[in-house]
Design an enzyme around this catalytic site. Structure first.
Site, PDB file in Angstrom:
ATOM      1  N   THR A   1       0.829  -1.210   0.000  1.00 15.46           N
ATOM      2  CA  THR A   1       0.000   0.000   0.000  1.00 15.46           C
ATOM      3  C   THR A   1       0.859   1.253   0.000  1.00 15.46           C
ATOM      4  O   THR A   1       0.439   2.305  -0.492  1.00 15.46           O
ATOM      5  CB  THR A   1      -0.934  -0.002   1.226  1.00 15.46           C
ATOM      6  OG1 THR A   1      -1.578  -1.275   1.313  1.00 15.46           O
ATOM      7  CG2 THR A   1      -1.995   1.082   1.129  1.00 15.46           C
TER       8      THR A   1
ATOM      9  N   TYR B   1       5.858 -12.504   4.260  1.00 15.58           N
ATOM     10  CA  TYR B   1       4.738 -11.869   3.564  1.00 15.58           C
ATOM     11  C   TYR B   1       4.411 -12.695   2.332  1.00 15.58           C
ATOM     12  O   TYR B   1       5.205 -12.767   1.392  1.00 15.58           O
ATOM     13  CB  TYR B   1       5.117 -10.438   3.209  1.00 15.58           C
ATOM     14  CG  TYR B   1       4.076  -9.608   2.483  1.00 15.58           C
ATOM     15  CD1 TYR B   1       2.769 -10.051   2.285  1.00 15.58           C
ATOM     16  CD2 TYR B   1       4.407  -8.343   1.992  1.00 15.58           C
ATOM     17  CE1 TYR B   1       1.834  -9.274   1.626  1.00 15.58           C
ATOM     18  CE2 TYR B   1       3.481  -7.557   1.338  1.00 15.58           C
ATOM     19  CZ  TYR B   1       2.203  -8.027   1.145  1.00 15.58           C
ATOM     20  OH  TYR B   1       1.286  -7.245   0.476  1.00 15.58           O
TER      21      TYR B   1
ATOM     22  N   LYS C   1       2.261 -12.837   7.176  1.00 15.13           N
ATOM     23  CA  LYS C   1       1.073 -12.134   6.676  1.00 15.13           C
ATOM     24  C   LYS C   1       0.616 -12.865   5.421  1.00 15.13           C
ATOM     25  O   LYS C   1       1.369 -12.982   4.449  1.00 15.13           O
ATOM     26  CB  LYS C   1       1.402 -10.681   6.332  1.00 15.13           C
ATOM     27  CG  LYS C   1       0.241  -9.951   5.649  1.00 15.13           C
ATOM     28  CD  LYS C   1       0.666  -8.619   5.054  1.00 15.13           C
ATOM     29  CE  LYS C   1      -0.487  -7.957   4.302  1.00 15.13           C
ATOM     30  NZ  LYS C   1      -0.075  -6.699   3.628  1.00 15.13           N
TER      31      LYS C   1
ATOM     32  N   ILE D   1      -2.779  -7.175   8.860  1.00 15.85           N
ATOM     33  CA  ILE D   1      -2.136  -6.028   8.216  1.00 15.85           C
ATOM     34  C   ILE D   1      -3.079  -5.627   7.108  1.00 15.85           C
ATOM     35  O   ILE D   1      -3.171  -6.295   6.075  1.00 15.85           O
ATOM     36  CB  ILE D   1      -0.736  -6.387   7.708  1.00 15.85           C
ATOM     37  CG1 ILE D   1       0.147  -6.813   8.889  1.00 15.85           C
ATOM     38  CG2 ILE D   1      -0.107  -5.207   6.973  1.00 15.85           C
ATOM     39  CD1 ILE D   1       1.508  -7.350   8.497  1.00 15.85           C
TER      40      ILE D   1
END
Length: 298
Positions: free
Chosen positions: A48, A136, A164, A208
Site C-alpha cells: 500500500t 509476507y 502475513k 495487516i
C-alpha cells in the site's frame, strides 16, 4: 523471541506531491490519523505504501518519519522487499539503523522460486539480523506462494515470528495456523481485509489491513471487539468494512485507498505512474461507499 505481531496494523500509504516527491507533513498527519483511529501498529513501505517505487534514501526517510511520529506509541514494522537476497538485506540494514520494531519480507517478485530456494531466501535474511521478521505471502501480486510446509519449517527459526497471508485462500491460512499451532513463537496475520474476522476465529492474531488507512476505527473494531468477546460486534464491523475492500477492485492497487483518503480530507495525492487515478465515475462510486460507511457526510 518475545515479539508478537498482533492487532490491526495499517500498511501506511506514502503521500506524494505532484512532482512525485514525498509529502512529509502529510505522512505525519496520516500517521496521527491512524493512531487516533486506534490501530495497533504502523507499517510503512508495504504494498500500500508503493515500496517498489522508492530509492534507498527515500526509503530511509519514510522509515525515519514514521518512527519519529509514532514515538513509541505502537510498534513500527518496515517492509524490506526486493527481488534479490542481497537487495532485501540492504533494506533490512537500513530498517535496523532506523530502529524499527519488526520487518516484513515479501517473496521475491518476477523470479519464480522453488520451495527450497524460498526457504534459503528467508533463512539467509533472518540470519543477517536479530530484528523480528514477518514473512509476507502475496501470490496474487508475486505469483509465488509460500507453501504451508515451508512456512512451518521457517517458523522454527527464532526471529521469524509470523506470516502475513494475502492469498485470500482460507485453506492456505488455516494450514499456516494448523501446522504452527504448537509453536508459540509464530503467529499468522491476515492480509485480506474481508477475512479478518474469519481469520481471528481460526487463531490469527490480527491483520495487516490496507483499508485501515481509510477506516482505521472500523477495522480496529473487528479486532478490539473480538478480543473483548463481542463477536457479534466484531462481525458487524467486518461486514461494515466489506464494501470498501471490494471497491478496491475499481483501480490498480493502491489507487482506491489513496482516493479514499483524499475524499476524507487527507490529501495524500496520487500513486506514482504508471498507476492512474480512478475515473470520475469511480470516484463517485467510492464516495457512495464512504457515505454508506458513515465515514464522510452526504
Amino acid at each position: 523471541m518475545s515479539f508478537v505481531p498482533r492487532g490491526i496494523i495499517p500498511p501506511v500509504v506514502t503521500p506524494l506531491h505532484e512532482d512525485g516527491s514525498i509529502n512529509e507533513p502529510m505522512l505525519r498527519k496520516s500517521i496521527e490519523f491512524l493512531l487516533e483511529g486506534g490501530v495497533h501498529g504502523m507499517f510503512p513501505m508495504g504494498t500500500t505504501g508503493e515500496f517498489y517505487a522508492f530509492e534507498p534514501d527515500e526509503y530511509r526517510r519514510i522509515l525515519e518519519i514514521t518512527k519519529e511520529t509514532v514515538n513509541g506509541r505502537v510498534p513500527v514494522y518496515a517492509g524490506c522487499n526486493h527481488i534479490t537476497t542481497r537487495g532485501a538485506i540492504k533494506l533490512v540494514k537500513i530498517a535496523e539503523e532506523v530502529g524499527v520494531d519488526a520487518i516484513s519480507v515479501l517473496t521475491p517478485m518476477f523470479v519464480s522460486q522453488t520451495p527450497q530456494e524460498l526457504y534459503a531466501y528467508f533463512k539467509t535474511i533472518a540470519e543477517s539480523t536479530s530484528v523480528p521478521i514477518i514473512l509476507y505471502n502475496n501470490p496474487p501480486k508475486t505469483n509465488v506462494n509460500i507453501l504451508p510446509v515451508t512456512a512451518a519449517k521457517l517458523a522454527e527459526i527464532d526471529n521469524i515470528v509470523g506470516i502475513k497471508d494475502s492469498s485470500g485462500d482460507m485453506t492456505t491460512t488455516l494450514e499456516y495456523i494448523r501446522l504452527t499451532q504448537n509453536n508459540d513463537n509464530f503467529h499468522v496475520m491476515i492480509g485480506r481485509d474481508t477475512l479478518i474476522y474469519s481469520g481471528m476465529c481460526s487463531g490469527a492474531t490480527g491483520a495487516i489491513a490496507s483499508c485501515a488507512c481509510v477506516a482505521p476505527r472500523v477495522v480496529a473494531d473487528i479486532y478490539d471487539k473480538y478480543v473483548a468477546g463481542d463477536y457479534e460486534g466484531s462481525l458487524a464491523a467486518q461486514f461494515r468494512l466489506a464494501p470498501l475492500r471490494l471497491a478496491c477492485a475499481m483501480g490498480t492497487f493502491p489507487a482506491v485507498i489513496k482516493e479514499g483518503m483524499n475524499q476524507l480530507g487527507l490529501p495524500v495525492g496520487k500513486c506514482l505512474e504508471p498507476i492512474a487515478e480512478i475515473t470520475p465515475e469511480q470516484k463517485e462510486e467510492l464516495r457512495k461507499v464512504l457515505i454508506g460507511m458513515d465515514l464522510i457526510q452526504q
